[in-house]
Design an enzyme around this catalytic site. Structure first.
Site, PDB file in Angstrom:
ATOM      1  N   LEU A 497       0.833  -1.205   0.000  1.00 54.72           N
ATOM      2  CA  LEU A 497       0.000   0.000   0.000  1.00 54.72           C
ATOM      3  C   LEU A 497       0.863   1.248   0.000  1.00 54.72           C
ATOM      4  CD1 LEU A 497      -2.714  -0.935   2.630  1.00 54.72           C
ATOM      5  CD2 LEU A 497      -3.083  -0.532   0.207  1.00 54.72           C
ATOM      6  N   GLY A 498       2.027   1.118   0.563  1.00 59.63           N
ATOM      7  CA  GLY A 498       2.877   2.303   0.625  1.00 59.63           C
ATOM      8  C   GLY A 498       4.031   2.091   1.554  1.00 59.63           C
ATOM      9  N   GLY A 501       6.802   6.175   7.361  1.00 57.96           N
ATOM     10  CA  GLY A 501       7.982   6.544   8.105  1.00 57.96           C
ATOM     11  C   GLY A 501       8.573   5.382   8.877  1.00 57.96           C
ATOM     12  N   PHE A 502       7.780   4.342   9.103  1.00 58.78           N
ATOM     13  CA  PHE A 502       8.260   3.282   9.970  1.00 58.78           C
ATOM     14  C   PHE A 502       8.471   1.968   9.232  1.00 58.78           C
ATOM     15  CE2 PHE A 502       5.918   6.198  12.697  1.00 58.78           C
ATOM     16  CZ  PHE A 502       6.879   6.481  13.638  1.00 58.78           C
ATOM     17  N   GLY A 503       8.197   1.931   7.953  1.00 54.98           N
ATOM     18  CA  GLY A 503       8.349   0.687   7.215  1.00 54.98           C
ATOM     19  C   GLY A 503       7.236   0.538   6.194  1.00 54.98           C
ATOM     20  N   SER A 504       7.229  -0.621   5.502  1.00 57.23           N
ATOM     21  CA  SER A 504       6.246  -0.824   4.440  1.00 57.23           C
ATOM     22  C   SER A 504       4.899  -1.247   5.007  1.00 57.23           C
ATOM     23  CB  SER A 504       6.734  -1.908   3.495  1.00 57.23           C
ATOM     24  OG  SER A 504       8.023  -1.566   3.053  1.00 57.23           O
ATOM     25  N   VAL A 505       3.846  -0.939   4.222  1.00 56.67           N
ATOM     26  CA  VAL A 505       2.496  -1.304   4.623  1.00 56.67           C
ATOM     27  C   VAL A 505       1.883  -2.168   3.526  1.00 56.67           C
ATOM     28  CG1 VAL A 505       0.260  -0.449   5.367  1.00 56.67           C
ATOM     29  CG2 VAL A 505       2.306   0.904   5.804  1.00 56.67           C
ATOM     30  N   LYS A 519       1.535  -3.381   8.818  1.00 53.25           N
ATOM     31  CA  LYS A 519       2.718  -2.527   8.798  1.00 53.25           C
ATOM     32  C   LYS A 519       3.906  -3.343   9.265  1.00 53.25           C
ATOM     33  CE  LYS A 519       1.986   1.725   9.836  1.00 53.25           C
ATOM     34  NZ  LYS A 519       2.328   3.076   9.405  1.00 53.25           N
ATOM     35  N   ASP A 615       3.841  13.236  15.089  1.00 50.11           N
ATOM     36  CA  ASP A 615       4.024  13.219  13.641  1.00 50.11           C
ATOM     37  C   ASP A 615       2.685  13.352  12.916  1.00 50.11           C
ATOM     38  OD1 ASP A 615       5.489  13.214  11.336  1.00 50.11           O
ATOM     39  OD2 ASP A 615       5.794  11.051  11.271  1.00 50.11           O
TER      40      ASP A 615
END
Ligand SMILES: *[C@@H]1O[C@H](CO)[C@@H](O)[C@H](O)[C@H]1NC(C)=O
Ligand SMILES: *[C@@H]1O[C@H](CO)[C@@H](O)[C@H](O)[C@H]1NC(C)=O
Ligand SMILES: *[C@@H]1O[C@H](CO)[C@@H](O)[C@H](O)[C@H]1NC(C)=O
Ligand SMILES: *[C@@H]1O[C@H](CO)[C@@H](O)[C@H](O)[C@H]1NC(C)=O
Ligand SMILES: *[C@@H]1O[C@H](CO)[C@@H](O)[C@H](O)[C@H]1NC(C)=O
Ligand SMILES: *[C@@H]1O[C@H](CO)[C@@H](O)[C@H](O)[C@H]1NC(C)=O
Ligand SMILES: *[C@@H]1O[C@H](CO)[C@@H](O)[C@H](O)[C@H]1NC(C)=O
Ligand SMILES: *[C@@H]1O[C@H](CO)[C@@H](O)[C@H](O)[C@H]1NC(C)=O
Ligand SMILES: *[C@@H]1O[C@H](CO)[C@@H](O)[C@H](O)[C@H]1NC(C)=O
Length: 801
Positions: A497-498, A501-505, A519, A615
């Site tokens: 999905l994208g 900031g913390f990793g891939s989803v 996530k 954030d």
């Protein structure tokens, strides 16, 4: 002469000094004692005294005036012996008071033994044969049995009651237990306890199982290396793991620096207070639990079966079924008029209370509807109430079936939570026997079913990893998925999905058809336990405007968080000219703004532990099928922040959304208010905070905004790509004032998020007298530098850090 003291609000005799003759020399006791010494609880109940510059510690017998029962205790008092200011900080025999003429014997074998007058042993240190050489009441108020080498064999600090003194530790495995009541003279152990666990510091209320009402999570460290503990020191309550070095502390709670003697006490009502001597009087200097809890959030503020509304008004849930235990003291709680009977289920029904939060929510069932939840409670004899809550889908909510009802707190309209309290109808029933027979049959069936379920659950549990144990008793724990389950759900992590900031989803769907977003966080393995603790904390937060964490998983060095899937993606896809999918109308934008504000207000003010998001940006606001906005990624900054002692170095917000005080002063929830102001401005103007597709002097929206304030041309910046926005431009400009308020450079002048909600709902007006200088030089430098170095893609502005 006896000195009496107000202790637990009744007269208590502190048997002290001076035999009957007033002319006798005042007997000056020692701070230490040798072996083979015996003291008797007679007129002088004194054992040892230690004077320090700031306080006097006394060890001896203390009791009530008209009731001959005494404790062997340590009390702290002003150096000047101010009689009413003696406070018990430790007691040997809280549950077994002794009578007059009881004896305390420091035996030749090195054991300290308390015997009642009938000779029965009430308490002992069990130190016979451990080469004890003597007894010492130290400067810190610690009663120590020491040996020839002067090392400690036994000390009262290792056996705390309800107090901690400066320098005292509370180790994992030990607990502070409250005494019974301020107004009740009997000195029994009470309802609350404070304990250090692998996860942090927790306060529990006695119940089956004990339930957490206060928690302070501590991250980091390898717990297998040693016990965790807290130490009460001048200025803080500090958390340590294994080490005794102050520099190694993992976390701490601030306490005002001591200008004189202090002690900390777990109060009979569950508060954790610090007292300090001020002008010879004990004064409360801080209350550690109330940083997180309001008065209605303590388990028994209003007693049992009772509802606490703002201003601590206590009331009973239904006058037909409940009455106050004491009409003049509503805070003592309510009792059932007709007690619940297990064998007359047919006569049971529910009364409903809306918008309620219990002080601890443990979902006993998930993905159920209200009827199932209620039925389950009827089927379960021990169930006292069914608490049902859901976020948007009423047929997929959570169900909590407590067996004891403590004080219930009314919540704002933030949650769709209803409490169904089980009550017994008084009217008698002719079919009683039939019902008994049939209910026994169904009960047996139920038992078999429960047994089967438990078998399955236990089986699965056994297969899971060790850390599973970790979650026992922790309320609101999200589901733990296996890696295999997630692999299947996401079709081997194929639909990305994208990249946040913390990793891939990744997108996925569970067996029940519900869609999820998974996530994937890299490289958290060394902080696994803290990860689990944090997940537990995030997972227990439920609000309609927050993306719900459904579960988690850990596999090798990877950690996964499983969220509800939001079909309309993130807000940035909707508001920026050029990449927007569809132009949002004014009403819809207004609703989204209100949703975000409510979500943040909940994080800041209504959560058990205040959460600062750190954030906030459009990429972190997700929209569900009906364009309801939900804040995502809350709590993650904390999760990723392994070096908890230095917040500033490890957390980096997103340029453009960062409040100006970020680099200088302490971080408060007002940084989120600032970021919210930026997002608000972006929604109203339909453009990014930095946009290099426009004239250079307009790159930074804040400069444009400030200029428009100065020139009175705010109408010019209302989103031009929407006719509907233009049609409502006066309302939009009105909303820009809210943004201005949130963007105040002086963070103390920004509103709280709950004030923003009130303003948006029309219940409050915006503060006048705002400062319209929004462009802090520092802000300009840091944020613009960043944009010059990077291409202006939103994914980069929010990119991996
Ligand atoms: C303990 O015994 C020593 C001698 O062995 C004596 O000097 C001291 O005064 C005694 N202390 C007390 C408190 O009696
Ligand atoms: C305590 O002992 C003294 C003398 O040993 C005696 O006179 C007194 O009656 C006793 N008190 C009680 C309550 O037993
Ligand atoms: C104290 O203990 C010793 C044994 O260590 C014993 O001889 C003595 O009688 C005891 N004293 C009292 C008052 O119980
Ligand atoms: C008793 O404790 C004090 C400190 O509080 C210490 O200075 C003293 O040496 C100790 N006395 C003995 C006999 O251990
Ligand atoms: C004090 O507490 C005890 C134990 O909980 C109870 O039995 C007693 O009735 C209470 N007394 C008063 C005056 O409330
Ligand atoms: C606590 O620390 C402060 C500052 O370091 C100091 O001024 C104060 O005397 C200390 N208090 C005590 C009781 O030691
Ligand atoms: C609500 O949840 C139920 C049960 O999980 C599901 O069958 C239904 O499709 C959901 N409805 C919506 C609108 O999501
Ligand atoms: C409660 O649920 C309904 C849907 O059933 C939803 O429209 C509403 O916004 C929810 N209210 C709150 C405060 O969560
Ligand atoms: C903690 O330390 C022990 C050895 O001291 C080690 O075996 C273990 O893997 C460590 N655990 C973590 C989570 O780092």
């Amino acid at each position: 002469m006896r000195i009496s003291t107000f202790f637990f609000a009744t007269f208590i005799i502190l048997r002290l000094c001076c035999r009957h003759s007033p002319t006798a020399q005042p007997f000056e006791p020692y701070p230490t004692a040798n072996l083979s010494t015996t003291w008797t609880n007679d007129d002088s109940g004194l054992v040892l005294i230690r004077k320090t510059k700031v306080a006097r510690f006394t060890c001896g017998f203390i009791g009530e005036e008209n009731y001959p029962s005494y404790l062997f205790a340590i009390f702290i008092s002003p150096p000047s012996e101010f009689p009413s200011q003696y406070k018990v900080v430790w007691a040997a025999n809280r549950n077994h008071p002794v009578k007059n003429n009881a004896t305390l014997n420091l035996t030749a074998a090195g054991e300290l033994v308390l015997k009642d007058v009938d000779g029965s042993i009430v308490w002992t240190t069990n130190t016979a044969g451990k080469s004890v050489a003597g007894m010492n009441l130290t400067d810190a108020g610690n009663l120590v049995l020491f040996d020839d080498q002067n090392s400690v064999v036994w000390q009262s600090f290792d056996h705390p009651t309800d107090c901690l003194l400066p320098g005292q530790n509370l180790f994992q495995g030990q607990k502070l237990k409250s005494s019974v009541s301020l107004t009740n003279s009997s000195v029994h152990e009470g309802m609350y306890s404070l304990q250090v666990t692998d996860r942090g510091l927790f306060a529990y209320v006695e119940s089956n199982p004990p339930r957490v009402y206060y928690g302070r999570l501590v991250r980091g460290g390898n717990t297998s290396k040693g016990r965790r503990y807290i130490r009460f020191i001048n200025g803080s309550l500090s958390f340590f793991i294994h080490s005794f070095e102050l520099s190694d502390r993992y976390d701490w709670i601030d306490i005002p620096l001591a200008s004189s003697a202090q002690y900390m006490k777990l109060m009979p009502d569950g508060y954790l207070k610090v007292f300090e001597l001020k002008h010879e009087v004990w004064t409360v200097v801080t209350d550690l639990t109330s940083d997180f809890l309001d008065d209605c959030s303590y388990p028994l503020t209003c007693g049992r079966n009772s509802i606490c509304s703002t201003n601590q008004q206590c009331s009973c849930p239904g006058i037909e079924y409940f009455r106050p235990v004491n009409n003049r003291q509503p805070n003592l709680g309510c009792s059932e008029i007709t007690p619940l009977k297990c064998n007359s289920i047919k006569d049971q029904e529910f009364i409903v209370v809306k918008n309620i939060t219990p002080f601890a929510f443990t979902a006993d069932m998930e993905g159920v509807n209200m009827e199932t939840c209620k039925q389950e409670c009827l089927n379960k004899c021990s169930c006292k109430a069914a608490l049902f809550q859901y976020s948007s889908n009423a047929s997929s909510g959570e169900c909590f079936l407590p067996s004891e009802l403590f004080t219930m707190k009314t919540a704002g309209a933030y949650q769709n939570a209803s409490l169904f309290i089980k009550v017994q109808n008084a009217k008698s029933h002719n079919f009683a026997t039939i019902i008994v027979a049939s209910s026994i049959a169904s009960f047996v069936l139920l038992l078999v079913t429960i047994g089967f379920i438990m078998y399955i659950v236990n089986k699965r549990k056994g297969e899971a990893e060790m850390e599973e144990e970790y979650f026992d008793q922790v309320p609101g724990m999200p589901t733990r998925f296996s890696y295999e389950e997630l692999k299947i759900a996401t079709e081997n992590f194929s639909k990305k999905l994208g990249e946040g900031g913390f990793g891939s989803v990744f997108e996925g769907s569970l067996e029940d058809g519900s869609k999820i977003a998974v996530k994937c966080l890299e490289g958290l393995s060394h902080a696994k336990k803290s990860f689990l603790a944090e997940v537990q904390s995030i997972g227990s937060i439920h609000h309609v405007n927050l993306v719900r964490l459904r579960g988690f998983s850990t596999w090798k060095s990877q950690s996964f968080l499983v969220y509800d899937f939001m079909s309309n993606g993130s807000l940035d896809r909707w508001i920026y000219h050029g990449i927007r999918e569809q132009i949002l109308e004014w009403e819809c934008r207004k609703k989204i703004i209100l949703d975000i504000a409510k979500g943040l207000a909940y994080l800041h003010e209504d959560c058990r532990q205040k959460i600062i998001h750190l954030d906030i940006k459009p990429q972190n606001i997700l929209l569900d099928n009906d364009l309801n906005a939900k804040v995502s990624d809350f709590g993650l900054s904390k999760l990723m922040d392994k070096n908890q002692t230095d917040v500033m170095t490890t957390i980096k917000g997103t340029p453009g959304y960062i409040a100006p005080e970020w680099w200088s002063s302490t971080i408060t929830e007002k940084v989120d208010v600032y970021s919210f102001g930026i997002v608000l401005l972006e929604i109203l103007c339909g453009r990014k905070i930095f946009d290099r597709s426009v004239r250079e002097e307009s790159w930074h929206l804040l400069f444009v905004f400030q200029k428009c304030w100065e020139d009175g041309t705010l109408l010019d910046i209302v989103d031009r790509h929407s006719e509907d926005m233009q049609a409502h431009n006066t309302e939009v400009v009105e909303m820009m004032k809210v943004a201005s308020w949130c963007l105040q450079i002086d963070y103390t002048r920004r509103p709280s998020m709950s004030s923003v909600v009130k303003v948006l709902e029309g219940g409050m007006s915006i503060e006048s007298n705002l400062d319209y200088n929004f462009t802090d030089p520092r802000l300009q430098r840091n944020s613009c530098q960043e944009t010059e170095l990077t291409p202006l893609l939103p994914s980069v502005l929010s990119g991996p850090r």
